[in-house]
Design a protein around this motif. Structure first.
Motif, PDB file in Angstrom:
ATOM      1  N   ARG A 175       1.055  -1.281  -0.010  1.00  0.00           N
ATOM      2  CA  ARG A 175      -0.048   0.186   0.006  1.00  0.00           C
ATOM      3  C   ARG A 175       0.746   1.133  -0.128  1.00  0.00           C
ATOM      4  NH1 ARG A 175      -5.391   0.161   2.613  1.00  0.00           N
ATOM      5  NH2 ARG A 175      -6.416  -2.177   2.047  1.00  0.00           N
ATOM      6  N   THR A 210      -8.469   9.032  13.239  1.00  0.00           N
ATOM      7  CA  THR A 210      -9.873   8.445  12.691  1.00  0.00           C
ATOM      8  C   THR A 210     -11.086   8.658  13.750  1.00  0.00           C
ATOM      9  OG1 THR A 210      -9.164   6.592  13.954  1.00  0.00           O
ATOM     10  CG2 THR A 210      -8.377   6.671  11.656  1.00  0.00           C
ATOM     11  N   GLY A 211     -10.846   9.748  14.567  1.00  0.00           N
ATOM     12  CA  GLY A 211     -11.992  10.073  15.356  1.00  0.00           C
ATOM     13  C   GLY A 211     -11.597  11.152  16.444  1.00  0.00           C
ATOM     14  N   GLY A 218      -8.457   3.079  20.381  1.00  0.00           N
ATOM     15  CA  GLY A 218      -8.540   2.972  19.294  1.00  0.00           C
ATOM     16  C   GLY A 218      -8.700   4.057  18.085  1.00  0.00           C
ATOM     17  N   THR A 219      -8.391   5.134  18.525  1.00  0.00           N
ATOM     18  CA  THR A 219      -8.615   6.186  17.714  1.00  0.00           C
ATOM     19  C   THR A 219      -6.959   6.588  17.078  1.00  0.00           C
ATOM     20  OG1 THR A 219      -9.932   7.440  18.900  1.00  0.00           O
ATOM     21  CG2 THR A 219      -8.903   8.888  17.317  1.00  0.00           C
ATOM     22  N   ASP A 245      -1.114   1.864   6.350  1.00  0.00           N
ATOM     23  CA  ASP A 245      -1.977   0.802   6.730  1.00  0.00           C
ATOM     24  C   ASP A 245      -1.756   0.818   8.243  1.00  0.00           C
ATOM     25  OD1 ASP A 245      -4.045  -1.148   6.724  1.00  0.00           O
ATOM     26  OD2 ASP A 245      -3.109  -2.507   5.546  1.00  0.00           O
ATOM     27  N   HIS A 246      -2.681  -0.053   8.841  1.00  0.00           N
ATOM     28  CA  HIS A 246      -2.712  -0.011  10.303  1.00  0.00           C
ATOM     29  C   HIS A 246      -1.189  -0.835  10.933  1.00  0.00           C
ATOM     30  CE1 HIS A 246      -7.391   0.238  10.974  1.00  0.00           C
ATOM     31  NE2 HIS A 246      -6.500   1.211  11.822  1.00  0.00           N
ATOM     32  N   ALA A 264     -15.234  16.775   9.552  1.00  0.00           N
ATOM     33  CA  ALA A 264     -16.132  15.571   9.941  1.00  0.00           C
ATOM     34  C   ALA A 264     -15.876  14.616   9.098  1.00  0.00           C
ATOM     35  CB  ALA A 264     -17.416  16.219  10.314  1.00  0.00           C
ATOM     36  N   PRO A 307     -12.245  11.213   8.902  1.00  0.00           N
ATOM     37  CA  PRO A 307     -12.225   9.640   9.409  1.00  0.00           C
ATOM     38  C   PRO A 307     -12.633   8.703   8.206  1.00  0.00           C
ATOM     39  CG  PRO A 307     -12.977  11.001  11.228  1.00  0.00           C
ATOM     40  CD  PRO A 307     -12.984  11.883  10.009  1.00  0.00           C
ATOM     41  N   GLU A 308     -13.676   9.242   7.660  1.00  0.00           N
ATOM     42  CA  GLU A 308     -14.480   8.128   6.643  1.00  0.00           C
ATOM     43  C   GLU A 308     -13.856   8.150   5.435  1.00  0.00           C
ATOM     44  OE1 GLU A 308     -16.587   6.094   7.327  1.00  0.00           O
ATOM     45  OE2 GLU A 308     -16.235   5.542   5.294  1.00  0.00           O
ATOM     46  N   PHE A 355     -11.110   5.734   6.300  1.00  0.00           N
ATOM     47  CA  PHE A 355     -11.573   4.205   6.222  1.00  0.00           C
ATOM     48  C   PHE A 355     -11.946   3.784   5.032  1.00  0.00           C
ATOM     49  CE2 PHE A 355     -13.081   5.446  10.773  1.00  0.00           C
ATOM     50  CZ  PHE A 355     -12.262   4.725  11.320  1.00  0.00           C
ATOM     51  N   LEU A 410      -8.844   2.876   3.440  1.00  0.00           N
ATOM     52  CA  LEU A 410      -8.091   1.391   3.905  1.00  0.00           C
ATOM     53  C   LEU A 410      -8.949   0.247   3.154  1.00  0.00           C
ATOM     54  CD1 LEU A 410      -8.024   1.888   7.821  1.00  0.00           C
ATOM     55  CD2 LEU A 410      -5.970   1.708   6.081  1.00  0.00           C
ATOM     56  N   PHE A 425     -10.918  -2.456  19.818  1.00  0.00           N
ATOM     57  CA  PHE A 425     -10.584  -0.877  20.028  1.00  0.00           C
ATOM     58  C   PHE A 425      -9.514  -0.743  20.985  1.00  0.00           C
ATOM     59  CE2 PHE A 425     -11.097   3.165  22.104  1.00  0.00           C
ATOM     60  CZ  PHE A 425     -11.488   3.911  21.282  1.00  0.00           C
ATOM     61  N   ARG A 480     -11.390  -4.320  11.046  1.00  0.00           N
ATOM     62  CA  ARG A 480     -11.097  -4.961   9.662  1.00  0.00           C
ATOM     63  C   ARG A 480      -9.744  -5.650   9.934  1.00  0.00           C
ATOM     64  NH1 ARG A 480      -6.461  -1.492   7.896  1.00  0.00           N
ATOM     65  NH2 ARG A 480      -6.457  -2.623   5.730  1.00  0.00           N
ATOM     66  N   TYR A 537      -8.126  -4.958  13.507  1.00  0.00           N
ATOM     67  CA  TYR A 537      -8.098  -3.739  13.877  1.00  0.00           C
ATOM     68  C   TYR A 537      -9.255  -3.113  13.926  1.00  0.00           C
ATOM     69  CZ  TYR A 537      -3.043  -3.843  12.892  1.00  0.00           C
ATOM     70  OH  TYR A 537      -1.593  -4.287  12.773  1.00  0.00           O
ATOM     71  N   TRP A 538      -9.473  -2.013  14.682  1.00  0.00           N
ATOM     72  CA  TRP A 538     -10.763  -1.127  14.991  1.00  0.00           C
ATOM     73  C   TRP A 538     -10.620  -0.275  13.896  1.00  0.00           C
ATOM     74  CZ3 TRP A 538     -15.177  -1.704  17.149  1.00  0.00           C
ATOM     75  CH2 TRP A 538     -15.946  -0.504  17.107  1.00  0.00           C
ATOM     76  N   GLU A 541     -15.125   5.357  13.564  1.00  0.00           N
ATOM     77  CA  GLU A 541     -15.039   6.651  14.246  1.00  0.00           C
ATOM     78  C   GLU A 541     -15.702   6.346  15.834  1.00  0.00           C
ATOM     79  OE1 GLU A 541     -15.965  10.637  12.876  1.00  0.00           O
ATOM     80  OE2 GLU A 541     -16.467   9.348  10.938  1.00  0.00           O
TER      81      GLU A 541
END
Lengths: 575, 769
Positions: A61, A118-119, A125-126, A150-151, A240, A243-244, A247, A250, B449, B478, B486-487, B490
């Motif tokens: 990626r 991401t939030g 988890g953010t 990527d994560h 706003a 984040p979307e 995702f 991803l 999370f 995912r 992974y989480w 949002e």
């Protein structure tokens, strides 16, 4: 949870369940899958072999992302990071920033920091997936952006960011103290590392709120940038939606989805630099604040007050007042600029103990007759009562305040705090005046004495008068017993007043008050035998409520005590 | 002038039991013998300052269970301590924790209590102990009330962090990276009052503990777990299910206790024809008066908030006319403000307060010292709860007494007529299902999370991949190229789960009578509909308040003090609708099934009842929204053909009667709280179009009671038939099919006939659905 519970009523098709007909097949499908899951949960069986990691498909990626964004790939030991760089001219007289309310040491390199995440939460988890860092090299300003492909690439991404923040660097952010930086720290902690070292952190959000907010609709970075630097972004991606976007990237691996996010972030970092420039220009040591409008100067003054840097604060208040004429009609929190700044300055002068100057400021506010006139009168009344010791003049001034308060209420914008203040101040001043008149000279309330049932002498101490019911709360104490501190509830106008259905506002415990007036009276022993027994049970302290008339008969509330003579003792010299 | 004189507890008890109608009502009287202490010397390895602190508290040694606990922890075992109230349970965790901190000041411990009140109580206790030992212990409560500036201090420096499962779930675990100092050095996790973690709440807590274990492992610690529980039927199973570890149970109580008299009293029948009995309240009040006038510290347990207030009002009234210690009797229940509760607890410890009337809010281990007498106005619903309430009375040396006054309800009457049920059966089992799919999936999201899942990783005993794949389809999770999950959302998954059944929202009660409005109490949303609806009389510390306005949106009830002769009682109308059948099979003349149902409850009307006599003075309507309960149920449907000749009224009586009997037997059979099961009887179910009796679970989603009822159907029906057959009443009483006035004529006969239809299963296993 309820969504997962809502399985369709498969075996009772005729029933009117909560599931709309069209969604039923979908839910039934999900229910069947849940049933299968239930089986795996209820009989886990032997550990299954770890499923093979999905086969690697296509180029990494990072490479496709770098291609799509026009960046380069930085390979680390644990993954890759995509880096983009942009440089432009931006001269900053950084040495002036040492004069900021929160000063920056000019020897440290400044690092403007902004992240995209991401939030909005700061939980584990953010993920911040984009970190933009802006640094100066002479008069050129470089924005470097680190993107998380990527994560699994996060360790390398964090390494790259840490390497780009010098240990001597001074971070500059917008709300970064409470959001961006803690979130980055979280990520390092999650990977069992310490966060990158840095020398300091200047968050521009509180400064922006103090200095510019008064003329802006809100304190968002984009609004401040538009209002202060005159820069309006076109086609900016609303925060706003960010984040979307990530995702979506991803899911699809389409790097171009992030282009708008990168532009947004680049602009944010550049805005930080520009705001610093505006501030530095305003802090010109030769003529402080010349480049700033007077309203901003007043805000800057308040910022200095908060940092307890009163000399600078006075200087900026004076500057703002001197130039108030440049901005006619400008309002700060609904009040003309000059009036607002005068109030701020008067408060500061009070704090500095310069009461004479403060009172002249209060007087000018009071006499100007604007919205804050009531405040001016109240402050003057305090000054006159407590410093000039003239309750009569203080009362007049409080009445003036009451007149303004009535006017403001009539015009539909009541000033409740003034009204509340006056509800207590006026009766108290009236009381002081009345006792001053009745005693001829004393400004203290009369004293009451009574006796204990066992014949012991007591001393009665008036705690306060209830103007509402013409009653007086009295603490009777055995002479010689230790002093009882007045309890808050005793001073709050509780007790008999309420029982009689009269709301009594209670006393103001503002010094000077008569609570300190307390030595046993030489007359008490002489008078005590004349009082009818029984009076009080042989306790050391008793709270009574007696009418203001001096020769009285009253029943203490809630106890079977007959008080037959709480009487005033005249000061000895009056016989 | 004083018309009472101090008396011993035993004499006060005898005086009460000597009253003629009480004597007639005694169904059981047992004396639990005094037990000497089982003391062991202090363990040698115990840190000298700790030993010194204990000696300063004049401990000559430790009780056996305390030493066993310390030794087991020392040996690296996880333990579950199960000993009665006030047996020194909390030392079983304070001591090892302080020992660990003494040995290594960087050691940390996490205390979990189900309520905030307990947190404060135990925090004070551990601080006291450490101060006595001269240790500088950083211990703090971390809950919703902790002020923001304190929070970061607790996070970074708290050696003992006291919190509750809800806070752990929503505020600590999702932010574990800010708590890394705690999780890196965590030595002990204390789960006190573990018996409260049952049912759905327990399933949630078990999953929270799974998440905790995962996070500890990530940060490199592996804490020992200390569970403490009141006496229940299955402590080992509970603790092991809850924590997912194998636990060593420590239940040999070494604490001493004085002799204790336990008496079960059944108020006599005052109307032979209807079988109506005298109320439990009056008998309980007289018992309490006897103890209070003798100067004995007494606790009275009422079963509901209103019952507590009425008991308190009655007691105070009696003490006023009889010149008793009026001011030293207080109420205590949920809804009183925390400060008020703390003052009452302190007053009980110091002896300043002589009597307290409480709901089961004082069942949990809040430290109120040891009292002389406990009076239970009504069977608390569980054997475990009964013993816990009885356990509130019990001095180390002196005699104590406990009186259970049976109420009119069927279960109360059953217990009163079968006291061996109370004395011989083991207490209820606490059940929970950590692998409940709905609960599990929610916490799996939260766990993802917190820390991504590696491929093949297990969550509890369950392999997580299949579940995560399921979640991935919903898009919040995912799997990346490295195989880890992974989480990717949002959302903040922990906020989507509420551990408790009860709505956490409260209605605050505001007294507008004073010079300025004042909050006098609070009530949860569910109870608010029946307690503080408009025009209700709300009782607080036996004072009456009239509810002028209930602002449902703002969650505020505005009240003003009044002095009237009545109180109000609201009625809930319950309707039930089946959603899905999980399993069903045929019976002799009907069918049994279990499945998912929706129970809606609506507060409809309230009655005004005279304070002393409960005489009905009028009524009014309540206008409040309906509350829905999505749960599971077990139901019995009767073949319409089999009851074709029955009159509608007869069928109704038979259904309600057999429903009551089934409910009674079910609560005994499953050893569950009778209030866990609700009953609805429908003469013609609008959904099944036949007569149906439903037993539904009171907990949203259910805790698996209904499938067990379905499986044990034969036993259940046989038990119900035996219950009815063995009942000495003539034609129905509260102990079998319900009081006659409610269900009409020949309820027993009708119910038995109906149960016969539901008895035998046909040879063919199932009907076509």
């Amino acid at each position: 949870m309820t969504g997962e519970l809502a399985r369709p009523p498969a075996s009772l098709p005729a029933m009117d369940g909560p599931v709309p007909a069209s969604a039923a097949p979908l839910l039934a499908l999900r229910a069947r899958r849940l049933e299968r899951l239930r089986a795996t949960v209820e009989s886990p069986g032997p550990a299954k072999p770890v499923p093979p990691v999905p086969a690697f498909a296509g180029p990494p990626r990072a490479w496709s992302l770098a291609r799509a964004l026009g960046g380069r790939v930085l390979r680390g030991t644990n993954g890759s990071t995509v880096v983009l760089e942009a440089t432009g001219p931006l001269a900053l007289p950084a040495d002036r920033l040492v004069r900021l309310p929160d000063p920056i040491d000019p020897r440290h390199p400044l690092v403007c920091l902004d992240t995209e995440t991401t939030g909005l939460g700061t939980g584990a988890g953010t993920v911040p997936f984009l970190v933009g860092l802006g640094t100066w090299d002479g008069e050129s300003f470089t924005v470097r952006q680190f993107v998380l492909p990527d994560h699994p690439d996060e360790p390398a991404f964090l390494d790259a960011v840490a390497a780009a923040i010098p240990a001597s660097g001074w971070l500059v952010s917008y709300n970064g103290r409470s959001f961006d930086w803690p979130l980055l720290v979280t990520r390092y902690r999650l990977h069992r590392q310490g966060p990158p070292a840095h020398a300091g952190h200047l968050d521009l959000l509180p400064i922006a709120r103090q200095v510019w907010r008064h003329r802006l609709p809100d304190a968002r970075l984009a609004s401040v940038e538009a209002g202060v630097c005159g820069i309006r972004r076109s086609d900016d991606l609303p925060g706003a939606l960010i984040p979307e976007r990530y995702f979506a990237y991803l899911r699809t691996a389409r790097g171009e989805l992030l282009r708008d996010v990168l532009r947004h972030n680049r602009q944010d970092v550049a805005s930080l630099a520009r705001l610093l420039l505006v501030l530095a220009q305003g802090l010109d040591p030769d003529s402080p604040g010349r480049s700033m409008p007077p309203g901003d100067l007043s805000g800057l003054g308040s910022a200095y007050v908060r940092r307890r840097r009163y000399d600078e604060a006075l200087c900026y208040f004076d500057g703002a007042l001197a130039r108030a004429g440049e901005a006619p009609g400008s309002l700060i929190r609904g009040v003309p600029l000059a009036e607002r700044v005068t109030v701020d300055r008067a408060r500061l002068l009070c704090r500095l103990g310069r009461h004479a100057e403060a009172s002249s400021d209060w007087r000018s506010i009071a006499q100007a007759g604007g919205r804050l006139a009531a405040l001016g009168w109240v402050q003057l009344a305090k000054h006159v009562e407590h410093r000039e010791r003239s309750p009569a003049r203080a009362y007049e001034m409080a009445m003036q305040a009451a007149a303004v308060a009535r006017r403001e209420r009539a015009s539909g914008s009541p000033q409740r705090w003034v009204e509340r203040d006056l509800e207590r101040r006026l009766p108290r001043l009236r009381g002081r005046l009345a006792t001053a008149r009745s005693d001829g000279r004393a400004t203290r309330p009369p004293r009451l004495d009574c006796a204990l049932a066992d014949g012991g002498p007591v001393e009665a101490r008036a705690l306060h008068d209830h103007a509402g019911c013409e009653g007086r709360q009295v603490q009777c104490s055995r002479i010689g017993s230790p002093r009882l501190a007045p309890r808050p509830q005793d001073e709050g106008g509780d007790g008999p007043c309420r029982q009689e259905g009269v709301t009594c506002p209670g006393p103001v415990h503002d010094p000077p008050c008569w609570h300190g007036w307390q030595t046993p009276h030489p007359e008490a022993a002489r008078i005590a035998p004349q009082v009818h027994a029984p009076l009080l049970p042989p306790r050391d302290h008793e709270l009574l409520m007696v009418p203001l008339q001096h020769e009285v008969q009253a029943r203490a509330p809630g106890a079977e005590i007959l008080v037959t003579g709480a009487r005033q003792v005249r000061p000895p010299h009056q016989g | 002038m004083r018309v009472y004189a101090p008396l011993g507890t035993a004499q006060a008890l005898d005086r009460y039991l000597a009253e003629p109608d009480v004597t007639a009502g005694i169904t059981a009287r047992r004396t639990l013998p005094a037990r000497p202490p089982d003391l062991c010397p202090f363990p040698e390895w115990l840190a000298p300052p700790l030993r010194g602190a204990l000696e300063r508290r004049s401990f000559r040694g430790l009780y056996r269970h305390q030493v066993e606990a310390l030794d087991a922890l020392r040996a690296g075992e996880d333990i579950a301590v199960v000993t009665p109230t006030a047996s020194g349970k909390s030392l079983c965790y304070h001591l090892p924790v302080l020992q660990a901190v003494f040995e290594d000041p960087s050691a940390r411990a996490l205390y979990l209590f189900p309520t905030k009140a307990l947190s404060q109580d135990q925090l004070a206790e551990v601080r006291d102990l450490s101060a006595l030992a001269g240790m500088d212990l950083a211990a703090a409560v971390y809950d919703g009330d902790t002020p923001a500036p304190m929070r970061s201090v607790v996070r970074s420096a708290g050696q003992v962090v006291v919190t509750n499962p809800d806070m752990l779930h929503a505020a600590i675990l999702p932010h574990h990276t800010k708590w890394f100092q705690l999780f890196q050095q965590l030595r002990y996790v204390v789960v006190d009052e573990a018996h409260t973690y049952r049912g759905v709440f327990g399933s949630h807590v078990a999953n929270v503990l799974r998440r905790l274990a995962r996070i500890c492992a990530h940060h490199g610690s592996s804490p020992r777990i200390i569970c403490c529980s009141a006496t229940i039927g299955n402590p080992k199973q509970l603790a092991e299910t809850l924590t997912g570890r194998s636990m060593r149970v420590i239940d040999r109580n070494g604490a001493p206790s004085g002799e204790k008299h336990v008496v079960v009293v059944r108020p006599p029948v005052i109307d032979e024809r209807t079988g109506t009995r005298a109320g439990a309240g009056g008998f309980a009040r007289r018992a309490a008066l006897s103890f209070l006038r003798a100067g004995r510290q007494t606790i009275v347990f009422g079963r509901s908030r209103v019952a507590v207030e009425l008991l308190l009002t009655g007691l105070r009234e009696a003490l006023r006319t009889g010149r008793g210690p009026l001011d030293r009797v207080r109420g205590y229940r949920g809804g009183y403000l925390p400060g008020e509760r703390r003052r009452i607890e302190a007053g009980l410890r110091s002896g300043e307060i002589l009597g307290v009337v409480s709901t089961n809010a004082l069942e949990l281990g809040i430290d109120i010292g040891r009292l002389d007498a406990a009076v239970l106005a009504g069977y608390p619903g569980t054997i475990a709860g009964t013993w816990q309430q009885i356990g509130r009375a019990g001095r180390r040396q002196e005699v104590s007494a406990a009186i259970l006054v049976a109420g009119a309800g069927p279960v109360d009457q059953y217990v009163a007529s079968h006291p061996e049920y109370l004395f011989r059966s083991s207490p209820e089992e606490a059940r929970l299902d950590p692998d409940n799919l709905h609960v599990l999936l929610g916490h799996l999201r939260a766990a993802t999370f917190e820390i991504p899942f590696a491929a093949g990783e297990r969550f509890g005993a369950v392999p997580a991949d299949d579940l995560l794949a399921f979640l991935a389809e919903e898009g919040h999770v995912r799997q990346a190229d490295d195989g880890r999950w992974y989480w990717a959302s949002e959302n903040f998954p922990a906020s989507e789960i509420s551990l408790r059944v009860a709505a956490s929202e409260n209605v605050v009660i505001i007294d507008t009578g004073g010079p300025r409005p004042r909050v006098i109490g609070e009530v949860d949303l569910f109870a608010a509909r029946t307690l503080v609806h408009e025009n209700a009389i709300y009782l607080h510390e036996s004072r009456q308040f009239h509810v002028d306005r209930l602002d449902w949106e703002e969650r505020k009830a505005y009240v003003r003090p009044v002095d009237v002769e009545h109180y109000t009682q609201a009625e809930l109308a319950v309707t039930l609708k089946p959603l899905e059948t999980f399993a069903e099979s045929a019976l002799a003349a009907g069918g049994r099934a279990h499945g998912e149902v929706m129970v809606s409850s609506l507060a409809t009307i309230y009655k005004k009842l005279r304070l002393e006599t409960n005489e009905n003075l009028g009524w009014g309507r309540i206008h409040l929204p309906e509350i829905e309960l999505h749960t599971t149920a077990y139901w019995l449907a009767v073949d319409p053909a089999a009851v074709a000749g029955w009159r509608r009224a007869e069928l109704d009586v038979a259904l309600v009667g057999s429903g009551r009997a089934l409910q009674t037997v079910a609560s005994v059979l499953l050893m569950s709280d009778p209030r866990d099961l609700g009953m609805v009887a429908q003469v013609r179910s609008p959904h099944l179009e036949r007569p149906v009796v439903y037993l539904y679970e009171a907990v949203p989603g259910g805790v698996g009671l209904s499938p067990r009822l379905y499986e044990r159907h034969a036993e259940l029906v046989r038990g119900a038939r035996e219950l009815i057959a063995g009942c000495p009443c003539r034609d129905g009483c509260p102990a079998c099919v319900g009081p006659r006035s409610e269900t009409g004529e020949d309820a027993r006969g009708l119910a038995r006939r109906l149960l016969a239809l539901l008895k035998v299963e046909r040879a063919s296993p199932s009907r076509a659905a």
